[in-house]
Design an enzyme around this catalytic site. Structure first.
Site, mmCIF file in Angstrom:
data_model
loop_
_atom_site.group_PDB
_atom_site.id
_atom_site.type_symbol
_atom_site.label_atom_id
_atom_site.label_comp_id
_atom_site.label_asym_id
_atom_site.label_seq_id
_atom_site.Cartn_x
_atom_site.Cartn_y
_atom_site.Cartn_z
ATOM 1 N N ASP A 13 0.815 -1.230 0.000
ATOM 2 C CA ASP A 13 0.000 0.000 0.000
ATOM 3 C C ASP A 13 0.840 1.268 0.000
ATOM 4 O O ASP A 13 0.429 2.297 0.551
ATOM 5 C CB ASP A 13 -0.954 0.040 1.215
ATOM 6 C CG ASP A 13 -1.810 -1.202 1.310
ATOM 7 O OD1 ASP A 13 -2.260 -1.669 0.264
ATOM 8 O OD2 ASP A 13 -2.012 -1.705 2.433
ATOM 9 N N LYS A 16 2.083 2.259 -5.016
ATOM 10 C CA LYS A 16 2.749 1.761 -6.230
ATOM 11 C C LYS A 16 1.911 2.027 -7.479
ATOM 12 O O LYS A 16 2.436 2.326 -8.523
ATOM 13 C CB LYS A 16 2.990 0.248 -6.125
ATOM 14 C CG LYS A 16 4.054 -0.132 -5.123
ATOM 15 C CD LYS A 16 4.260 -1.634 -5.086
ATOM 16 C CE LYS A 16 3.086 -2.397 -4.530
ATOM 17 N NZ LYS A 16 2.768 -2.152 -3.119
ATOM 18 N N GLY A 40 -4.302 -4.321 -4.477
ATOM 19 C CA GLY A 40 -5.305 -3.397 -4.969
ATOM 20 C C GLY A 40 -4.615 -2.088 -5.276
ATOM 21 O O GLY A 40 -4.058 -1.452 -4.389
ATOM 22 N N HIS A 41 -4.571 -1.729 -6.526
ATOM 23 C CA HIS A 41 -3.917 -0.474 -6.902
ATOM 24 C C HIS A 41 -4.976 0.566 -7.235
ATOM 25 O O HIS A 41 -5.781 0.379 -8.137
ATOM 26 C CB HIS A 41 -2.993 -0.695 -8.103
ATOM 27 C CG HIS A 41 -1.751 -1.446 -7.731
ATOM 28 N ND1 HIS A 41 -0.859 -1.906 -8.654
ATOM 29 C CD2 HIS A 41 -1.258 -1.785 -6.526
ATOM 30 C CE1 HIS A 41 0.132 -2.522 -8.026
ATOM 31 N NE2 HIS A 41 -0.095 -2.456 -6.734
ATOM 32 N N GLN A 225 2.109 -5.859 -3.128
ATOM 33 C CA GLN A 225 2.494 -5.941 -1.706
ATOM 34 C C GLN A 225 3.843 -5.224 -1.508
ATOM 35 O O GLN A 225 4.164 -4.345 -2.276
ATOM 36 C CB GLN A 225 2.539 -7.381 -1.207
ATOM 37 C CG GLN A 225 1.182 -8.066 -1.126
ATOM 38 C CD GLN A 225 0.755 -8.709 -2.420
ATOM 39 O OE1 GLN A 225 1.526 -9.430 -3.033
ATOM 40 N NE2 GLN A 225 -0.462 -8.476 -2.831
#
Ligand code: IMP
Length: 433
Positions: A13, A16, A40-41, A225
């Site tokens: 988180d 990225k 989750g981006h 991650q």
């Protein structure tokens, strides 16, 4: 021109998604190499928010090739939903712009059932997984019973593997985890449907990448991650089940290490973590609440509030070494605006001694007290700043101090969620060594 890997330098988180999205301009191909839809981006383009879990962030740029490498574990249901959502909003219209490795493993319903049931049974000792079946899918890969896309494409192989796995998993689910058994036919039919929809995307992506690199195309490897969640180098067992470090790029794509020229580590200007596990700089009082509120620190995948704390240089220095980070992107510096003093952890104290290196012992990590160095804060908002020299003097000092402690250059500072809210100091694609 360089090929660049983008790696999380903390517990995930780090932002990225935004950085990958920014550098996608300079790349031809964007490749995911590990993890699955535990990632989750969040991307904000022209004020519109899109969250991607599996499809590489390059999907939000026309003309880019997106690759899901062999190191990724894919939940086909989630992938299909994501593809459909992107198509609906005008992205990923050309099927040839997404390629999935035939060697990537599938997440099966029993993986999710096992992940969730185990977490429930662990109670207090839970890892706090995302419950997406990631760990059990990687377990099966290593146990040599996993189902890969190539196996799904061959009906006989698929039936044989699925039948054997379901038999075994049902015994485990019922007898050990006290869960319901799963039905072979239902899963077989569902996954046969996925095969028809996804087969157009499946190829030997290692070979494809080799050809493209030889043809001079530039590749961006998109990590998910972070280093401290790496199964080998993180805070084991409170980690994810894949290699999140730069070394994972090669095994997770089939591209040799000599083709990775720059490794960009992404770190927040403070620290967050979701799930359980040690976190030496964690703040439990009002300062942590301010970081959570100002940084909108809620997980993109599960919506869980993130634990917040000060910047931990011991942890990020560990990431710099393990991934061979050549440049650091520092995100969310704007969130620190308004603090009178900003502490930064430069060492840990445990067992009555000062330690500058990250310990492997979970007991040591859990008892580690941060040794903090205090920097002066700033009051002026940063969100409109685009040049380093326009940052308040104390914000510049904060960044320079991080560079000094980590012995690593900061190549970018992010001052807000939008693409434009960025202070770019050096473009890694133009910095081939
Ligand atoms: P898993 O990857 O779902 O098995 O979860 C293992 C640990 O990694 C848990 O602490 C999760 O919260 C954490 N984790 C997994 N994916 C992410 C991510 O993308 N960002 C932050 N933490 C993650």
């Amino acid at each position: 021109m360089a090929n660049v890997a983008i790696i999380g330098a903390q517990w995930g988180d780090e932002g990225k998604g935004k950085i990958v999205d920014l550098f996608t301009h300079d790349a031809d191909i964007i490749v995911r190499f590990q993890g699955g839809n535990n990632a989750g981006h969040t991307l904000v383009v022209d004020g519109k928010k899109t969250v991607l879990h599996l499809v590489p962030s390059g999907a939000l740029h026309p003309g880019k090739l997106c690759v899901i490498g062999n190191g990724v574990v894919v939940d086909p249901e989630v992938l299909l939903k994501e593809i459909a959502g992107l198509k609906q909003t005008g992205w990923l219209l050309d099927d040839a712009s997404l390629r999935i490795s035939e060697e990537a493993h599938l997440i099966m319903p029993y993986h999710k059932a096992i992940d969730q049931a185990r977490e429930r049974l662990r109670g207090e000792g839970m890892i706090g997984t995302t419950g997406r079946g990631i760990g059990p899918a990687y377990e099966d890969k290593v146990a040599r019973i996993g189902i890969r896309f190539i196996d799904l494409l061959e009906e006989e192989t698929f039936q044989e593997k699925l039948r054997r796995n379901i038999e075994e998993k049902n015994i485990y689910l019922k007898a050990i985890l006290k869960e319901k058994a799963l039905d072979f036919n239902k899963i077989h039919d569902r996954y046969s449907g996925y095969r028809e929809k996804l087969k157009t995307y499946v190829i030997d992506t290692g070979l494809l990448l080799d050809r493209e690199i030889r043809a001079g195309k530039r590749v961006l490897f998109e990590g998910a991650q972070g280093t401290l969640l790496d199964v080998d180098h993180g805070t084991y067992p409170f980690v994810t089940s894949s290699n999140t470090v730069a070394g994972g790029v090669s095994s997770g794509t089939g591209v040799g290490p000599r083709h990775i020229h720059q490794v960009i580590g992404i770190s927040k200007a403070y620290t967050t973590r979701v799930g359980s596990g040690p976190f030496p700089t964690e703040l439990h009082g009002s300062e942590g609440e301010i970081l959570k509120r100002e940084g909108i620190e809620f997980g993109a995948t599960t919506g869980r509030p993130r634990r917040c704390g000060w910047f931990d240089a011991v942890a990020v220095r560990h990431a710099v070494r393990i991934s061979g980070i050549t440049g650091l992107a520092l995100t969310k510096l704007d969130v620190l605006t308004g603090f009178k003093k900003i502490p930064m952890c430069v060492a840990y104290r445990y067992d009555g001694k000062v330690h500058e290196e990250f310990p492997a012992s979970i007991r040591a990590m859990q008892s580690a007290q941060p040794i903090l160095e205090e920097m002066d804060g700033w009051d002026t908002p940063l969100t409109a700043v685009r040049r380093f020299s326009d940052l308040p003097a104390n914000a510049q000092k904060y960044v320079r101090r991080i560079e000094k402690i980590l012995e690593t250059e900061v190549i970018l500072v992010s001052v807000g969620p939008d693409r434009e809210q960025t202070v770019m100091l050096k473009n890694p694609f133009e910095a081939r060594q």
